[in-house]
Structures are given as structure tokens and as C-alpha cells.
Scaffold this motif. Structure first.
Motif, mmCIF file in Angstrom:
data_model
loop_
_atom_site.group_PDB
_atom_site.id
_atom_site.type_symbol
_atom_site.label_atom_id
_atom_site.label_comp_id
_atom_site.label_asym_id
_atom_site.label_seq_id
_atom_site.Cartn_x
_atom_site.Cartn_y
_atom_site.Cartn_z
ATOM 1 N N ALA A 25 0.843 -1.206 0.000
ATOM 2 C CA ALA A 25 0.000 0.000 0.000
ATOM 3 C C ALA A 25 0.877 1.255 0.000
ATOM 4 N N ARG A 26 2.040 1.171 0.659
ATOM 5 C CA ARG A 26 2.955 2.313 0.630
ATOM 6 C C ARG A 26 3.461 2.564 -0.790
ATOM 7 N N CYS A 27 3.633 1.476 -1.551
ATOM 8 C CA CYS A 27 4.030 1.631 -2.965
ATOM 9 C C CYS A 27 2.922 2.347 -3.750
ATOM 10 N N VAL A 28 1.674 1.991 -3.451
ATOM 11 C CA VAL A 28 0.537 2.652 -4.117
ATOM 12 C C VAL A 28 0.528 4.135 -3.752
ATOM 13 N N ALA A 29 0.774 4.404 -2.468
ATOM 14 C CA ALA A 29 0.783 5.791 -2.001
ATOM 15 C C ALA A 29 1.877 6.586 -2.708
ATOM 16 N N THR A 30 3.042 5.963 -2.873
ATOM 17 C CA THR A 30 4.156 6.634 -3.556
ATOM 18 C C THR A 30 3.810 6.911 -5.017
ATOM 19 N N GLU A 31 3.214 5.909 -5.666
ATOM 20 C CA GLU A 31 2.960 6.024 -7.105
ATOM 21 C C GLU A 31 1.771 6.943 -7.407
ATOM 22 N N PHE A 32 0.695 6.823 -6.613
ATOM 23 C CA PHE A 32 -0.542 7.527 -6.952
ATOM 24 C C PHE A 32 -0.854 8.692 -6.019
ATOM 25 N N GLY A 33 0.019 8.955 -5.043
ATOM 26 C CA GLY A 33 -0.202 10.103 -4.157
ATOM 27 C C GLY A 33 0.350 11.375 -4.782
ATOM 28 N N ASN A 34 -0.034 12.506 -4.221
ATOM 29 C CA ASN A 34 0.491 13.813 -4.647
ATOM 30 C C ASN A 34 0.420 14.045 -6.150
ATOM 31 N N LEU A 35 -0.748 13.810 -6.701
ATOM 32 C CA LEU A 35 -0.895 13.961 -8.151
ATOM 33 C C LEU A 35 -1.343 15.355 -8.562
ATOM 34 N N GLY A 36 -1.905 16.095 -7.635
ATOM 35 C CA GLY A 36 -2.427 17.406 -8.010
ATOM 36 C C GLY A 36 -3.901 17.364 -8.360
ATOM 37 N N VAL A 37 -4.508 16.174 -8.375
ATOM 38 C CA VAL A 37 -5.964 16.026 -8.535
ATOM 39 C C VAL A 37 -6.432 15.037 -7.458
ATOM 40 N N PRO A 38 -7.718 15.095 -7.070
ATOM 41 C CA PRO A 38 -8.202 14.106 -6.101
ATOM 42 C C PRO A 38 -8.083 12.688 -6.648
ATOM 43 N N VAL A 39 -7.720 11.755 -5.765
ATOM 44 C CA VAL A 39 -7.649 10.337 -6.137
ATOM 45 C C VAL A 39 -8.627 9.576 -5.237
#
Lengths: 91, 257
Positions: free
Chosen positions: B50-64
Motif C-alpha cells: 500500500a505504501r508503494c501505491v501511495a508513492t505512485e498515486f499520491g500527490n498527483l495534483g488532482v483528487p484520487v
């Protein structure tokens, strides 16, 4: 396509497909449900797409480790991750 | 006014995948207002993945906004997985909803993992052994939550997000024998119980992209092996309030609940 194993020999047992499929799913270091295992005359073919080259290698290693007598052909690709070039308009 | 929705499912992240999606994701804010993740975010549901998911898909600049899939449940670490994702700003829906403001248009997203059972005429019933009854009740309860989450939203546009499929259309390519493990008509019925504009799901890696519910809601299978790109983008054109009412009537007239 990569061919491994000795080749020739008896056709794989009917239950082999199920055994390989369950191995790839239930071994958590693989956890792949999207690999098709199909029997050919003298080998099994592993087909599908995975998220990394490392996973493809792990799958092959695991199958060869558990079924060393079975000739295995691997036709597993990497899923592309490019940005989309088109959008779908839903009106 | 267009609402731009990016979506992908079944990314199955672990350390070996981190970074593969990121170049495409860096471009996402230019082409989408929100990213929806249709479950199976991890390889087999560990907090580390899940931390890998957070790294990859977090902080995108749009809501996820995400739902979990069956792989995310495998290690029984669901609370830790959800906490890790939400700490990274990824909202996880489990029979719940969220309304986002997209440049003045209220986008409502209701999400649930879903479960199996099959499709009308070829489905499991709540009958017989306790295990079979529990299987069908699980799907039924999740579908009820999804329907409620869709109906209760005060929004301009409704989108349903699941992991399991609500219709068989988008399973074409999968062996018919395993359809009951890929989705349930109960999810489709829940989606049809509200004026839903779009239903997105994953799970069926060998399925196809497009389908519709019996009530006429467009369904898209966004499983990564199906879309074969980092994410798909859909443009929704919100109808005026009157047009929405008209569409609901049209759906009702075709016998949907």
C-alpha cells in the motif's frame, strides 16, 4: 517466446493446468490470477501480461522449480503504461 | 462544461512496479479532474505494498478516489492498507460516497469493492449450505450499500466505482465458467437504482472495455491489462437538471428499478 525444459516426453497431465494456475495465484510472492495455462501436445504455454519483467521471471522460475519435468513455453508480456493519447467522450 | 475522469484498476503494485506509472501520471492533471482507482491496487494486500501505491498515486495534483479489490484483501491487512492510502490523500470508498466540486459541477462518486455471484439466469442463490448463503449475502449487502451510496448523493453527476463487474458485457473474453467469480447483476441493479452516468470497474483482466447496464448506464472495464495504458480518460458532459430528470424517466420507462 522462450522455450524451457527438455521438450518431448509425455503430454502433461490434465490436472497440471489447474496445479500451475493455483500455484501462480496462491503463492503470494506471485499472486497472479491473469496468467492462462494451456496445454499443447508436449508442453504447457503460460500466456498473459504482468506489471514487471521481474514478475515474468518469477513466474517462470516458480513453475520450473515445481514442475522440472514439464517443458514450459512463456509468452507473457508487460502491460504498457504510457499516457493515453485519446479520450472517450460520453454524451 | 466537461468533467474529465481518469481511471485505472488492477495495477497490482509492489516495489518492482513503483515508477512505471509515474511519467504518465505527471501528465494527468493536464487531462483529468480526478483519478479513480478500481481496486486491486496491491499485489496481495500488505501495508508495504500500500505504501508503494501511495508513492505512485499520491500527490498527483488532482483528487484520487479508490475502492479496494480482492487482492487488497488477501493478507487481512485492510485497515492498515486503507490508512496508508488515506494518509497519502487517496480516499477509499467502501459502500460510501464523496461529492467533489469540479469547476462548479458537483461530481458524486459512490464506490464499493463488490463481489461475485454471477448474472441474471446464471447466478448463485441464497440457498443451501451456509457457505453458499454467506457468499450471496456478502454480494447482496455490498450491492445494497452501493445503491444507497449512489441514491443519497446531492450532486449533478453520479459515477459508480467498483472492482467486480456489474454486467457481463465487459467480461467478454473471460471464460464464461468463471463469470460468477467476476461480478454480479446485483451491482448492476444497484447502479440502475440511481441516475448514474457512468460505472467503472476492474477485475476482469481478459475482459473488454465497453458495456451497459439493463437500465442503460454505460459501463467501462478499466482493468490495466484491458486498457493497456496508464489510465483511460472519460469526458462526461453534465446534463442540465431537466435533462437528468428526462433520462431517469426514460430509464424507468424501460422497466429498471
Amino acid at each position: 517466446m522462450t522455450q524451457r525444459g527438455a521438450g518431448g516426453g509425455e503430454p502433461p497431465d490434465d490436472y497440471l493446468e489447474a496445479a500451475i494456475q493455483r500455484l501462480l495465484t496462491e503463492r503470494t510472492e506471485i499472486a497472479e490470477q491473469g496468467i492462462t495455462v494451456s496445454r499443447r501436445d508436449h508442453s504447457v504455454v503460460l500466456c498473459g501480461e504482468v506489471e514487471s519483467a521481474q514478475r515474468r521471471e518469477e513466474i517462470l522460475r516458480l513453475v520450473l522449480e515445481h514442475f522440472p519435468e514439464v517443458p514450459v513455453m512463456v509468452d507473457i508480456g508487460l502491460i504498457r503504461t504510457q499516457a493515453p493519447t485519446e479520450v472517450e467522450e460520453l454524451r | 462544461m466537461v468533467i474529465r475522469i481518469a481511471a485505472v484498476g488492477d495495477v497490482h503494485l509492489d516495489k518492482d512496479v513503483v515508477g512505471r506509472f509515474r511519467p504518465a501520471l505527471e501528465q494527468l492533471p493536464d487531462s483529468a479532474d480526478v483519478l479513480l482507482l478500481a481496486g486491486d491496487l496491491t499485489r496481495h494486500g500488505t501495508e508495504s505494498e500500500a505504501r508503494c501505491v501511495a508513492t505512485e498515486f499520491g500527490n498527483l495534483g488532482v483528487p484520487v478516489v479508490a475502492v479496494l479489490g480482492n487482492h487488497d484483501h488477501h493478507c487481512d491487512e485492510v485497515p492498515a492498507v486503507i490508512r496508508t492510502l488515506e494518509d497519502a490523500g487517496i480516499l477509499v470508498l467502501e459502500g460510501t460516497n464523496v461529492v467533489l466540486d469540479c469547476a462548479g459541477v458537483r461530481l458524486g462518486i459512490a464506490g464499493a469493492k463488490g463481489f461475485g455471484g454471477g448474472f441474471a439466469g446464471r447466478c448463485a442463490s441464497e440457498f443451501g449450505e451456509p457457505e453458499m448463503k454467506a457468499f450471496v449475502r456478502t454480494t447482496s449487502a455490498i450491492a445494497d450499500q452501493l445503491g444507497e451510496a449512489l441514491r443519497e448523493m446531492d450532486c449533478d453527476v453520479r459515477v459508480a466505482l467498483t472492482h467486480y463487474a456489474p454486467v457481463p458485457d465487459t467480461l467478454a473474453g473471460e471464460p464464461p465458467e468463471i463469470y460468477p467469480f467476476l461480478g454480479s447483476y446485483l451491482l448492476g441493479q444497484a447502479i440502475d437504482s440511481a441516475p448514474t452516468e457512468l460505472a467503472l470497474h476492474g477485475h476482469a483482466h481478459a475482459g473488454t472495455e465497453r458495456g451497459t447496464t439493463p437500465g442503460g448506464v454505460r459501463v467501462r472495464n478499466v482493468a490495466h491489462p484491458v486498457i493497456k495504458q496508464a489510465y483511460s480518460v472519460f469526458h462526461l458532459h453534465p446534463p442540465y437538471a431537466g435533462a437528468t430528470a428526462g433520462k431517469v424517466s426514460a430509464i424507468s420507462a424501460r422497466g429498471s428499478s
